[in-house]
Enzyme design. Structure first.
Site, PDB file in Angstrom:
ATOM      1  N   TYR A 192       0.885  -1.153   0.000  1.00 23.82           N
ATOM      2  CA  TYR A 192       0.000   0.000   0.000  1.00 23.82           C
ATOM      3  C   TYR A 192       0.930   1.212   0.000  1.00 23.82           C
ATOM      4  O   TYR A 192       1.544   1.525   1.019  1.00 23.82           O
ATOM      5  CB  TYR A 192      -0.875   0.023   1.253  1.00 23.82           C
ATOM      6  CG  TYR A 192      -2.074  -0.882   1.205  1.00 23.82           C
ATOM      7  CD1 TYR A 192      -2.995  -0.803   0.160  1.00 23.82           C
ATOM      8  CD2 TYR A 192      -2.318  -1.792   2.222  1.00 23.82           C
ATOM      9  CE1 TYR A 192      -4.108  -1.619   0.125  1.00 23.82           C
ATOM     10  CE2 TYR A 192      -3.433  -2.611   2.192  1.00 23.82           C
ATOM     11  CZ  TYR A 192      -4.320  -2.526   1.152  1.00 23.82           C
ATOM     12  OH  TYR A 192      -5.418  -3.337   1.116  1.00 23.82           O
TER      13      TYR A 192
ATOM     14  N   THR B  17      -0.797  -2.502  -4.723  1.00 30.82           N
ATOM     15  CA  THR B  17      -2.250  -2.417  -4.800  1.00 30.82           C
ATOM     16  C   THR B  17      -2.629  -1.005  -5.229  1.00 30.82           C
ATOM     17  O   THR B  17      -2.300  -0.034  -4.549  1.00 30.82           O
ATOM     18  CB  THR B  17      -2.900  -2.770  -3.453  1.00 30.82           C
ATOM     19  OG1 THR B  17      -2.673  -4.158  -3.181  1.00 30.82           O
ATOM     20  CG2 THR B  17      -4.392  -2.524  -3.478  1.00 30.82           C
TER      21      THR B  17
ATOM     22  N   LYS C 121      -1.831  -4.586  -8.711  1.00 30.89           N
ATOM     23  CA  LYS C 121      -3.031  -5.318  -8.292  1.00 30.89           C
ATOM     24  C   LYS C 121      -4.226  -4.374  -8.162  1.00 30.89           C
ATOM     25  O   LYS C 121      -4.114  -3.325  -7.528  1.00 30.89           O
ATOM     26  CB  LYS C 121      -2.763  -6.005  -6.952  1.00 30.89           C
ATOM     27  CG  LYS C 121      -3.946  -6.784  -6.385  1.00 30.89           C
ATOM     28  CD  LYS C 121      -3.567  -7.441  -5.071  1.00 30.89           C
ATOM     29  CE  LYS C 121      -4.699  -8.257  -4.490  1.00 30.89           C
ATOM     30  NZ  LYS C 121      -5.817  -7.405  -4.015  1.00 30.89           N
TER      31      LYS C 121
ATOM     32  N   HIS D 207     -10.625  -6.156  -5.395  1.00 29.17           N
ATOM     33  CA  HIS D 207     -10.399  -6.156  -3.945  1.00 29.17           C
ATOM     34  C   HIS D 207     -11.477  -6.963  -3.223  1.00 29.17           C
ATOM     35  O   HIS D 207     -11.889  -6.639  -2.114  1.00 29.17           O
ATOM     36  CB  HIS D 207     -10.380  -4.716  -3.416  1.00 29.17           C
ATOM     37  CG  HIS D 207      -9.408  -4.493  -2.293  1.00 29.17           C
ATOM     38  ND1 HIS D 207      -8.231  -3.796  -2.447  1.00 29.17           N
ATOM     39  CD2 HIS D 207      -9.427  -4.866  -0.999  1.00 29.17           C
ATOM     40  CE1 HIS D 207      -7.581  -3.741  -1.299  1.00 29.17           C
ATOM     41  NE2 HIS D 207      -8.294  -4.399  -0.401  1.00 29.17           N
TER      42      HIS D 207
ATOM     43  N   GLY E 230     -13.296 -13.729  -5.817  1.00 29.78           N
ATOM     44  CA  GLY E 230     -14.382 -14.658  -6.072  1.00 29.78           C
ATOM     45  C   GLY E 230     -14.020 -16.118  -6.129  1.00 29.78           C
ATOM     46  O   GLY E 230     -14.899 -16.975  -6.191  1.00 29.78           O
TER      47      GLY E 230
END
Length: 391
Positions: free
Chosen positions: A152, A178, A263, A287, A320
């Site tokens: 981050y 990210t 990402k 995310h 998912g």
């Protein structure tokens, strides 16, 4: 460990002695058990998504739009005929899976990230350590096998560089930036508890242990409650970064010679831009539905992103994945590996190391089985011809 399908035989053999699994045998079952046994605040943090949670639901329903077309008579039904290993960003994995970066694991177990690093090392798969971890970069590096560091990127570039350099010294094999979290999404489950763990000093171990961060504090956070409050305030002032642009990846390349992945990519133009800027991989991800409610399902974005960058960079996928067949579909659509998140986190909260190991073995054994039963001896044989859109 590479005989992942052996997990099935192990369970059935145990049944001959009257033993049945103590832990649930599905990702949904792990979530249900976790809701029963975890502190409500901890469960909300892991399970929660943005706003109405439509995107989280869309991530799962997107898999229903595809059907696998198994091929027969290929001699792959024997587990010994299969090799699940892949190489991604120079990292050799026993199967195309890494644990996704999940922050603040102390909500689930005091040694969460270290446990995950240890289990993934045993299984031969990868793990991605979150910047928002409860264990430090160095603690995880001393235990994990093949691990990547998720950045981050804070608003302080000196601190960002320190994180990256610490990760490389500690043995990380890639940096995962990210890009979908300039700030936290609107998460009603956490808001209902008025609980943001970072403001309680949780999930900021990498900040508190960083020499650049500590040098900017008025006093060491260990000295007093007031000093810790000041450190938390300093964290809040640097966590968000709204200024990040694709060109910053070129600066990151100056700080490290490790492979770089971006990402949180869903749009093909963004994929092209980060690759143009020097990214070696793109992680197609929303995310887990935790940022923009109503955004496109990650799986729906995957084929378009793959087509947009071709063979210029690796494409990975998360958001998912719950079963081995989900993995197979994502790989057939062009992903080189998947990142797997919530189910093993539930396992961690339920049963510590045994829970993480169980959750990961469920996925790996299921994938091993689905791969062979679909007529493939390795992930390299998966392609678009094995899946069709559902009617």
């Amino acid at each position: 460990m590479t005989g992942f399908f052996d997990f099935q035989n192990e369970i059935y053999q145990g049944g001959l002695d009257g033993s049945v699994p103590e832990l649930p045998m599905t990702a949904a079952g792990l979530e249900q058990r976790a809701q029963q046994v975890l502190d409500p605040v901890a469960f909300a943090y892991v399970a929660g998504s943005a706003s109405s949670e439509r995107t989280a639901a869309a991530n799962r329903s997107a898999f229903d739009r595809y059907r696998i077309v198994p091929r027969m008579l290929r001699g792959t039904s024997w587990p010994g005929a299969r090799d699940l290993s892949v190489e991604v960003l120079g990292t050799r994995l026993a199967a195309p899976v890494l644990t996704a970066p999940v922050g603040v694991l102390e909500l689930l177990h005091e040694a969460g990230e270290v446990i995950v690093g240890d289990v993934t090392k045993e299984l031969g798969i990868g793990t991605v350590l979150s910047t928002a971890a409860s264990s430090t970069i160095e603690e995880v590096g001393a235990t994990a096998g093949d691990w990547w560091y998720q950045l981050y990127w804070p608003s302080d570039d000196e601190l960002a560089r320190s994180f990256v350099e610490r990760a490389q010294r500690a043995g990380a094999k890639a940096i995962v930036v990210t890009v979908d979290t300039p700030n936290l999404g609107w998460r009603p489950r956490d808001l209902a508890h008025a609980h943001l763990p970072f403001l309680h000093g949780k999930g900021i171990a990498n900040y508190l242990s960083d020499p650049v961060f500590r040098a900017k504090l008025p006093a060491p956070p260990e000295e007093s409650e007031a000093a810790m409050r000041a450190a938390i305030g300093a964290w809040a002032s640097v966590f968000s970064n709204h200024a990040l642009r694709p060109a910053d990846l070129a600066r990151l390349r100056e700080w490290t010679d490790l492979p770089i992945a971006a990402k949180g990519i869903l749009h093909p133009d963004d994929a092209r831009q980060v690759v143009d800027a020097g990214a070696d991989a793109v992680v197609v991800s929303n995310h887990g539905g935790r940022q923009v409610d109503g955004s496109i399902a990650a799986l729906d974005a995957l084929p378009v992103v793959v087509a947009s960058i071709g063979d210029r960079a690796d494409v990975l996928f998360d958001s998912g994945i719950r079963t081995g067949s989900d993995m197979l579909i994502a790989l057939a659509l062009g992903a080189k590996a998947v990142l797997y998140g919530r189910p093993w986190a539930y396992g961690l909260g339920i049963a510590g190391r045994a829970g993480v190991r169980h959750a990961l073995r469920l996925l790996l054994a299921d994938f091993d089985s689905a791969l062979g039963l679909s007529g493939c001896a390795s992930p390299a044989e998966l392609d678009r011809s094995l899946v069709v859109t559902a009617r």
